[in-house]
Scaffold this motif. Structure first.
Motif, mmCIF file in Angstrom:
data_model
loop_
_atom_site.group_PDB
_atom_site.id
_atom_site.type_symbol
_atom_site.label_atom_id
_atom_site.label_comp_id
_atom_site.label_asym_id
_atom_site.label_seq_id
_atom_site.Cartn_x
_atom_site.Cartn_y
_atom_site.Cartn_z
ATOM 1 N N TRP A 180 -19.221 -39.450 10.858
ATOM 2 C CA TRP A 180 -18.988 -40.859 11.184
ATOM 3 C C TRP A 180 -17.509 -41.053 11.508
ATOM 4 O O TRP A 180 -16.631 -40.611 10.767
ATOM 5 C CB TRP A 180 -19.390 -41.744 10.016
ATOM 6 C CG TRP A 180 -19.026 -43.184 10.182
ATOM 7 C CD1 TRP A 180 -18.092 -43.893 9.489
ATOM 8 C CD2 TRP A 180 -19.591 -44.109 11.119
ATOM 9 N NE1 TRP A 180 -18.034 -45.190 9.925
ATOM 10 C CE2 TRP A 180 -18.943 -45.351 10.935
ATOM 11 C CE3 TRP A 180 -20.580 -43.994 12.096
ATOM 12 C CZ2 TRP A 180 -19.262 -46.469 11.690
ATOM 13 C CZ3 TRP A 180 -20.894 -45.125 12.859
ATOM 14 C CH2 TRP A 180 -20.251 -46.335 12.645
ATOM 15 N N GLN A 181 -17.243 -41.732 12.620
ATOM 16 C CA GLN A 181 -15.878 -41.974 13.059
ATOM 17 C C GLN A 181 -15.599 -43.472 13.110
ATOM 18 O O GLN A 181 -16.028 -44.160 14.037
ATOM 19 C CB GLN A 181 -15.654 -41.355 14.453
ATOM 20 C CG GLN A 181 -15.810 -39.846 14.513
ATOM 21 C CD GLN A 181 -14.703 -39.124 13.767
ATOM 22 O OE1 GLN A 181 -13.635 -39.692 13.524
ATOM 23 N NE2 GLN A 181 -14.952 -37.880 13.393
ATOM 24 N N THR A 183 -35.125 -40.020 13.638
ATOM 25 C CA THR A 183 -35.590 -38.769 13.059
ATOM 26 C C THR A 183 -35.885 -38.900 11.574
ATOM 27 O O THR A 183 -35.138 -39.546 10.834
ATOM 28 C CB THR A 183 -34.559 -37.641 13.278
ATOM 29 O OG1 THR A 183 -35.016 -36.459 12.595
ATOM 30 C CG2 THR A 183 -33.180 -38.009 12.744
ATOM 31 N N SER A 184 -36.961 -38.258 11.154
ATOM 32 C CA SER A 184 -37.283 -38.171 9.735
ATOM 33 C C SER A 184 -36.472 -37.081 9.058
ATOM 34 O O SER A 184 -36.137 -37.182 7.881
ATOM 35 C CB SER A 184 -38.768 -37.820 9.544
ATOM 36 O OG SER A 184 -39.604 -38.650 10.275
ATOM 37 N N LEU A 185 -36.199 -36.000 9.812
ATOM 38 C CA LEU A 185 -35.774 -34.750 9.209
ATOM 39 C C LEU A 185 -36.774 -34.420 8.103
ATOM 40 O O LEU A 185 -37.975 -34.564 8.304
ATOM 41 C CB LEU A 185 -34.328 -34.837 8.759
ATOM 42 C CG LEU A 185 -33.314 -34.960 9.921
ATOM 43 C CD1 LEU A 185 -31.915 -35.184 9.420
ATOM 44 C CD2 LEU A 185 -33.364 -33.738 10.834
ATOM 45 N N LEU A 204 -28.758 -33.270 7.625
ATOM 46 C CA LEU A 204 -27.985 -34.397 8.150
ATOM 47 C C LEU A 204 -26.625 -33.938 8.660
ATOM 48 O O LEU A 204 -26.153 -34.391 9.710
ATOM 49 C CB LEU A 204 -27.815 -35.474 7.073
ATOM 50 C CG LEU A 204 -29.074 -36.272 6.740
ATOM 51 C CD1 LEU A 204 -28.880 -37.075 5.457
ATOM 52 C CD2 LEU A 204 -29.450 -37.214 7.886
ATOM 53 N N GLN A 205 -26.000 -33.028 7.935
ATOM 54 C CA GLN A 205 -24.707 -32.525 8.366
ATOM 55 C C GLN A 205 -24.821 -31.742 9.672
ATOM 56 O O GLN A 205 -23.919 -31.791 10.520
ATOM 57 C CB GLN A 205 -24.097 -31.645 7.278
ATOM 58 C CG GLN A 205 -23.670 -32.408 6.043
ATOM 59 C CD GLN A 205 -23.145 -31.497 4.939
ATOM 60 O OE1 GLN A 205 -22.877 -30.318 5.170
ATOM 61 N NE2 GLN A 205 -23.008 -32.039 3.737
ATOM 62 N N TYR A 210 -36.716 -27.439 2.004
ATOM 63 C CA TYR A 210 -35.805 -28.110 2.924
ATOM 64 C C TYR A 210 -34.625 -28.696 2.157
ATOM 65 O O TYR A 210 -34.730 -29.020 0.973
ATOM 66 C CB TYR A 210 -36.530 -29.224 3.682
ATOM 67 C CG TYR A 210 -37.621 -28.727 4.599
ATOM 68 C CD1 TYR A 210 -37.311 -28.231 5.856
ATOM 69 C CD2 TYR A 210 -38.950 -28.761 4.206
ATOM 70 C CE1 TYR A 210 -38.313 -27.769 6.701
ATOM 71 C CE2 TYR A 210 -39.955 -28.305 5.041
ATOM 72 C CZ TYR A 210 -39.633 -27.816 6.294
ATOM 73 O OH TYR A 210 -40.621 -27.351 7.131
ATOM 74 N N ASP A 211 -33.518 -28.859 2.846
ATOM 75 C CA ASP A 211 -32.307 -29.435 2.268
ATOM 76 C C ASP A 211 -31.852 -30.573 3.176
ATOM 77 O O ASP A 211 -31.213 -30.346 4.204
ATOM 78 C CB ASP A 211 -31.225 -28.359 2.153
ATOM 79 C CG ASP A 211 -29.953 -28.876 1.485
ATOM 80 O OD1 ASP A 211 -29.803 -30.111 1.338
ATOM 81 O OD2 ASP A 211 -29.109 -28.048 1.112
#
Length: 395
Positions: free
Chosen positions: A76-77, A266-268, A69-70, A63-64
């Motif tokens: 983020w704004q 989320t854990s991802l 996340l991307q 996993y990456d």
């Protein structure tokens, strides 16, 4: 001779009974031990029989986290706010050369306005009824004060808006972007990440509201978390908590009232622990949210409730959520020490296998494909920053 045989039979019967009772106790009260043994057996199998492991599908997937996340989180704004020059810091019409001097000058009821820029500073706030407002991309990073955090708040009724914070770490492993030692705080549109902790409070923090905010890659050594609340009341809305690390929880709270609405947890593929840990019980409401337990999480529980203390009038309302259970091992949607009224744990959609028995009254699917959800790591977004914000002002 027969007496000896009877004694031997009795011995083995008692030994077998004790062994079975011991195994049952471990399974019921220390499931993590079972998981670790299972994981080590799988690891040894993979190492000893790689071809069979490949056929059985037990070799772990690579996993990456950064890529995940991307894919999952929109960029983020920062909010534009009031037009200000880069590095401009002011209270009313008074200008200040740095954050520390400005915060020292704050009096009860003042508003601190911060212009865009990167600020490698930390500060202690003692005034009450104050507002700290970032305008544009305001990033506080890499500094802690008093071995505690970047923004140590001893005043009461504080609003912090539109601030990014990262790189906060201390020797005690609990450095926080915000360390609340006063009472009552609102965090509105903040982005706390890559630190020991996002928010850490004392035992009597009053009312805490987190809205339209993001807490990502926080936690350290199992003792720091995305949010760690010591008491009071915690209200979270329209926010994202993702990828806590070092066996930290995304949200750990000892508050008497905890409400999580319209949020994504989320854990991802991080090595987090529980998504939500309500250590001392109380009132827990989770609704209209997405809770995703990822493949690398170190804990089988999605939600832990009253596992450390159980002296409150406990209430559970977990409704209209999407749970995606993808941990490599058993998944427990809800872990409690005793039975509670679960009549208000219903109306959820559960993807994956829940071993806790909390799926009655909900719709279940065995996997993403059957549920019509995209391939990992895709996640629906139930956050809506345009929701009602009338509760984000102190009366």
């Amino acid at each position: 001779m027969q007496k000896v045989i009877r004694l031997v039979v009795l011995y083995f019967a008692l030994a077998g009974l004790v062994a079975h009772l011991s195994a049952l106790t471990v399974y019921l009260f220390f499931p993590g031990v079972i998981y670790k043994v299972q994981e080590r057996m799988v690891e040894r199998f993979n190492d000893s029989f790689p071809m069979l492991a490949a056929m059985a599908g037990t070799i772990p997937v690579e996993y990456d986290l950064e890529s995940e996340l991307q894919q999952v989180l929109p960029p983020w704004q920062p909010q534009a706010g009031t037009p200000m020059s880069p590095g401009e810091i002011r209270i009313g019409t008074r200008l200040f050369p740095n954050l520390q001097e400005a915060v020292k000058a704050l009096r009860d009821g003042d508003t601190l306005m911060i212009g865009p820029g990167i600020y490698e500073e930390a500060f202690l706030l003692t005034a009450s009824n104050t507002r700290i407002i970032g305008n544009g991309a305001v990033h506080i990073r890499n500094k802690a004060t008093g071995g505690k955090g970047a923004m140590v708040i001893r005043g009461h009724n504080t609003l912090i808006r539109n601030i990014e914070c990262s790189g906060i770490s201390v020797s005690d492993r609990n450095g926080a972007c915000v360390r609340l030692e006063g009472k009552n705080i609102i965090l509105d549109h903040v982005y706390f990440h890559d630190s020991d902790q996002g928010l850490l409070t004392g035992y009597t923090p009053g009312i805490m509201r987190i809205h339209d905010s993001r807490f990502v890659k926080l936690g350290r050594g199992g003792r720091a978390h995305g949010v760690y609340v010591g008491g009071g009341e915690l209200y979270i809305s329209n926010s994202i908590f993702a990828a806590a690390r070092g066996s930290g929880h995304e949200i750990k709270s000892r508050a008497a009232v905890n409400e999580i609405r319209n949020s994504l947890l989320t854990s991802l593929s991080s090595d987090d622990s529980r998504l939500v840990d309500i250590s001392n019980g109380g009132k827990l409401v989770i609704t209209d949210s997405v809770l995703h337990q990822g493949p690398g999480t170190t804990n089988g529980d999605v939600i832990g409730f009253a596992l450390e203390d159980n002296k409150r009038n406990n209430q559970l309302q977990i409704t209209n959520n999407l749970f995606i259970l993808e941990r490599d091992g058993p998944n427990y949607l809800l872990h409690t020490r005793q039975k509670y009224d679960l009549s208000n744990v219903r109306g959820n959609v559960i993807v994956g296998r829940d071993a806790s028995g909390s799926s009655e009254g909900s719709i279940t699917f065995p996997d993403r494909k059957k549920a019509g959800i995209g391939d990992y790591p895709a996640l629906p977004d139930r956050t809506d920053a345009s929701a009602d914000t009338s509760g984000l002002q102190w009366q």
